[in-house]
Design a protein around this motif. Structure first.
Motif, PDB file in Angstrom:
ATOM      1  N   UNK A 135       0.874  -1.074   0.008  1.00 55.74           N
ATOM      2  CA  UNK A 135      -0.200   0.020  -0.010  1.00 55.74           C
ATOM      3  C   UNK A 135       0.660   1.465  -0.060  1.00 55.74           C
ATOM      4  N   UNK A 136       1.905   1.327   0.859  1.00 50.37           N
ATOM      5  CA  UNK A 136       2.785   2.473   1.131  1.00 50.37           C
ATOM      6  C   UNK A 136       3.495   2.585  -0.463  1.00 50.37           C
ATOM      7  N   UNK A 137       3.755   1.752  -1.048  1.00 52.87           N
ATOM      8  CA  UNK A 137       4.243   1.843  -2.528  1.00 52.87           C
ATOM      9  C   UNK A 137       3.710   2.189  -3.716  1.00 52.87           C
ATOM     10  N   UNK A 138       2.117   2.099  -3.257  1.00 55.37           N
ATOM     11  CA  UNK A 138       1.247   2.634  -4.408  1.00 55.37           C
ATOM     12  C   UNK A 138       0.951   1.507  -5.354  1.00 55.37           C
ATOM     13  N   UNK A 139       1.084   0.166  -5.019  1.00 58.97           N
ATOM     14  CA  UNK A 139       0.838  -1.037  -6.029  1.00 58.97           C
ATOM     15  C   UNK A 139      -0.450  -1.946  -5.177  1.00 58.97           C
ATOM     16  N   UNK A 140      -1.136  -1.381  -4.292  1.00 60.06           N
ATOM     17  CA  UNK A 140      -2.368  -2.145  -3.684  1.00 60.06           C
ATOM     18  C   UNK A 140      -3.145  -2.810  -4.731  1.00 60.06           C
ATOM     19  N   UNK A 141      -3.337  -1.819  -5.876  1.00 53.69           N
ATOM     20  CA  UNK A 141      -4.443  -2.313  -6.746  1.00 53.69           C
ATOM     21  C   UNK A 141      -3.720  -3.531  -7.577  1.00 53.69           C
ATOM     22  N   UNK A 142      -2.629  -3.660  -7.394  1.00 51.77           N
ATOM     23  CA  UNK A 142      -2.075  -4.931  -8.248  1.00 51.77           C
ATOM     24  C   UNK A 142      -1.524  -6.103  -7.383  1.00 51.77           C
ATOM     25  N   UNK A 143      -1.942  -6.015  -6.165  1.00 54.91           N
ATOM     26  CA  UNK A 143      -1.097  -7.049  -5.215  1.00 54.91           C
ATOM     27  C   UNK A 143      -1.280  -8.138  -5.643  1.00 54.91           C
ATOM     28  N   UNK A 144      -2.576  -8.642  -5.957  1.00 57.50           N
ATOM     29  CA  UNK A 144      -2.930 -10.318  -6.772  1.00 57.50           C
ATOM     30  C   UNK A 144      -2.389 -10.385  -7.915  1.00 57.50           C
ATOM     31  N   UNK A 145      -1.880  -9.499  -8.766  1.00 55.54           N
ATOM     32  CA  UNK A 145      -1.323  -9.481 -10.198  1.00 55.54           C
ATOM     33  C   UNK A 145      -0.190 -10.282 -10.029  1.00 55.54           C
ATOM     34  N   UNK A 146      -0.137 -11.415 -11.326  1.00 46.94           N
ATOM     35  CA  UNK A 146       1.280 -12.098 -11.500  1.00 46.94           C
ATOM     36  C   UNK A 146       2.425 -11.234 -11.775  1.00 46.94           C
ATOM     37  N   UNK A 147       3.582 -11.695 -11.416  1.00 46.85           N
ATOM     38  CA  UNK A 147       4.798 -11.020 -11.898  1.00 46.85           C
ATOM     39  C   UNK A 147       5.244 -10.680 -13.232  1.00 46.85           C
ATOM     40  N   UNK A 148       4.582 -11.985 -14.115  1.00 49.51           N
ATOM     41  CA  UNK A 148       4.729 -11.976 -15.581  1.00 49.51           C
ATOM     42  C   UNK A 148       3.864 -11.105 -16.332  1.00 49.51           C
ATOM     43  N   UNK A 149       3.108 -10.139 -15.536  1.00 48.80           N
ATOM     44  CA  UNK A 149       2.143  -9.302 -16.391  1.00 48.80           C
ATOM     45  C   UNK A 149       2.366  -7.832 -15.655  1.00 48.80           C
ATOM     46  N   UNK A 150       3.277  -7.633 -14.936  1.00 46.48           N
ATOM     47  CA  UNK A 150       3.621  -6.398 -14.480  1.00 46.48           C
ATOM     48  C   UNK A 150       4.501  -5.585 -15.342  1.00 46.48           C
ATOM     49  N   UNK A 151       4.303  -4.333 -15.233  1.00 46.48           N
ATOM     50  CA  UNK A 151       5.369  -3.479 -15.981  1.00 46.48           C
ATOM     51  C   UNK A 151       6.595  -3.395 -15.110  1.00 46.48           C
ATOM     52  N   UNK A 152       7.689  -2.786 -15.926  1.00 48.86           N
ATOM     53  CA  UNK A 152       9.126  -2.699 -15.163  1.00 48.86           C
ATOM     54  C   UNK A 152       8.916  -1.845 -14.037  1.00 48.86           C
ATOM     55  N   UNK A 153       8.339  -0.812 -13.966  1.00 51.00           N
ATOM     56  CA  UNK A 153       8.034   0.352 -12.761  1.00 51.00           C
ATOM     57  C   UNK A 153       7.033  -0.457 -11.614  1.00 51.00           C
ATOM     58  N   UNK A 154       6.270  -1.152 -12.228  1.00 55.94           N
ATOM     59  CA  UNK A 154       5.652  -2.016 -11.027  1.00 55.94           C
ATOM     60  C   UNK A 154       6.446  -2.989 -10.519  1.00 55.94           C
ATOM     61  N   UNK A 155       7.239  -3.864 -11.238  1.00 54.07           N
ATOM     62  CA  UNK A 155       8.225  -4.677 -10.648  1.00 54.07           C
ATOM     63  C   UNK A 155       9.009  -3.964  -9.651  1.00 54.07           C
ATOM     64  N   UNK A 156       9.616  -2.739 -10.139  1.00 55.01           N
ATOM     65  CA  UNK A 156      10.705  -1.920  -9.278  1.00 55.01           C
ATOM     66  C   UNK A 156      10.210  -1.686  -8.062  1.00 55.01           C
ATOM     67  N   UNK A 157       8.809  -1.263  -7.907  1.00 57.48           N
ATOM     68  CA  UNK A 157       8.439  -0.916  -6.297  1.00 57.48           C
ATOM     69  C   UNK A 157       8.115  -2.002  -5.721  1.00 57.48           C
ATOM     70  N   UNK A 158       7.635  -3.116  -6.452  1.00 54.28           N
ATOM     71  CA  UNK A 158       7.511  -4.592  -5.748  1.00 54.28           C
ATOM     72  C   UNK A 158       8.943  -5.082  -5.255  1.00 54.28           C
ATOM     73  N   UNK A 159       9.809  -4.824  -5.646  1.00 55.70           N
ATOM     74  CA  UNK A 159      11.080  -5.393  -5.409  1.00 55.70           C
ATOM     75  C   UNK A 159      11.800  -4.340  -4.151  1.00 55.70           C
ATOM     76  N   UNK A 160      11.353  -3.004  -4.100  1.00 56.72           N
ATOM     77  CA  UNK A 160      11.672  -2.387  -3.059  1.00 56.72           C
ATOM     78  C   UNK A 160      10.747  -2.683  -1.805  1.00 56.72           C
ATOM     79  N   UNK A 161       9.562  -3.045  -2.001  1.00 58.29           N
ATOM     80  CA  UNK A 161       8.773  -3.549  -0.828  1.00 58.29           C
ATOM     81  C   UNK A 161       9.409  -4.996  -0.421  1.00 58.29           C
ATOM     82  N   UNK A 162       9.679  -5.727  -1.408  1.00 57.36           N
ATOM     83  CA  UNK A 162      10.519  -7.111  -0.876  1.00 57.36           C
ATOM     84  C   UNK A 162      11.677  -6.715  -0.056  1.00 57.36           C
ATOM     85  N   UNK A 163      12.405  -6.014  -0.581  1.00 57.18           N
ATOM     86  CA  UNK A 163      13.721  -5.536   0.292  1.00 57.18           C
ATOM     87  C   UNK A 163      13.370  -4.810   1.611  1.00 57.18           C
ATOM     88  N   UNK A 164      12.339  -4.379   1.908  1.00 55.25           N
ATOM     89  CA  UNK A 164      12.240  -3.696   3.047  1.00 55.25           C
ATOM     90  C   UNK A 164      11.055  -4.489   3.670  1.00 55.25           C
TER      91      UNK A 164
END
Length: 279
Positions: A135-164
């Motif tokens: 939610x903090x990183x602004x991708x809550x609307x894609x939370x249940x979307x598959x990695x293979x369908x994400x844009x590079x920007x969405x992946x980047x924010x997901x990876x920051x969440x993963x790191x944190x």
């Protein structure tokens, strides 16, 4: 004037570090100290040793000579797996190939794995933490979307969440803007600034080739050339036309407007010789 005792504690300390692989020196006599709450940028030409240096900081590589202390623990004298649990690492070349959702990708940061561990389930508190970061990183609307369908920007924010998600004390970002268009890049940089605003004591190092890819929260910078630290310190004192031109061997004019940097080539000028460097 503050004394050494007044400074924040060192989170990372590299002393006279040399790293040799297959007879080739990748880093030479590198010295760098990163303190609590400092946000460093690491810049330099291709092949300067930036990613290699980041691997030392992340306890992935060990020095051939010299000492590396991460979070007060010296490499070679500490359980590496335990140490890595306190380090968040963001790499846009994340090797995931399966169709995990964003929620699942972020959860793998708890276990430090690429895929979900068999028969492992996050606790209720961990699931809450995952949701809060998404939610903090602004991708809550894609939370249940598959990695293979994400844009590079969405992946980047997901990876920051993963790191944190494991609440690290040190955050390492290896060219996080790779492959992003200008809008996605700006969204990612805003995300990094948001993370620092929410965790002011978090220390970070961001590797990039481009000054335009530095978030506004950057406080310090190091220039790396031919495996050596050319200059290091407060960002405003290091990211100057003179020092950046020396580091890249080409005349470059640096503009610092507000809290962002920009660079452009100086037309009609020749190559610039590097200075003596720094340690």
């Amino acid at each position: 004037m503050p004394t050494i005792d007044d400074l924040p504690l060192p989170v990372l300390d590299l002393r006279d570090v040399t790293l040799v692989r297959d007879g080739k020196s990748l880093l030479q006599d590198v010295c760098l100290t990163v303190r609590e709450g400092e946000r460093w940028a690491l810049l330099g030409p291709n092949g300067a040793g930036k990613s290699t240096m980041l691997k030392l900081c992340g306890a992935i590589e060990h020095p051939t000579r010299g000492t590396v202390e991460v979070l007060g623990k010296r490499l070679g004298r500490v359980d590496i797996r335990e140490l890595r649990e306190s380090i968040g690492h963001v790499d846009p070349r994340h090797p995931l190939r399966s169709a995990l959702t964003i929620e699942q990708v972020v959860s793998t940061g708890i276990t430090g794995t690429i895929e979900l561990m068999p028969r492992w389930q996050p606790t209720a508190a961990q699931r809450t933490r995952v949701s809060e970061l998404i939610d903090l990183l602004g991708i809550a609307n894609r939370a249940r979307s598959a990695w293979t369908t994400l844009s590079q920007g969405e992946r980047g924010r997901a990876l920051i969440a993963r790191a944190m998600v494991a609440d690290p004390q040190l955050l390492l970002l290896d060219e996080p803007s790779t492959g992003l268009d200008v809008a996605a890049r700006e969204q990612l940089l805003d995300t990094i600034d948001l993370v620092h605003a929410s965790r002011p004591t978090l220390s970070s190092i961001l590797v990039t080739h481009h000054l335009e890819e530095l978030p506004s929260s950057t406080t310090h910078a190091a220039l790396l050339r031919d495996g050596r630290v050319h200059a290091a310190g407060q960002a405003t004192g290091v990211l100057t036309s003179e020092l950046v031109s020396e580091c890249f061997g080409h005349p470059i004019e640096i503009e610092h407007t507000g809290d962002r940097w920009a660079a452009r080539s100086v037309r009609g000028a020749g190559r610039v010789s590097a200075g003596a460097g720094a340690c």
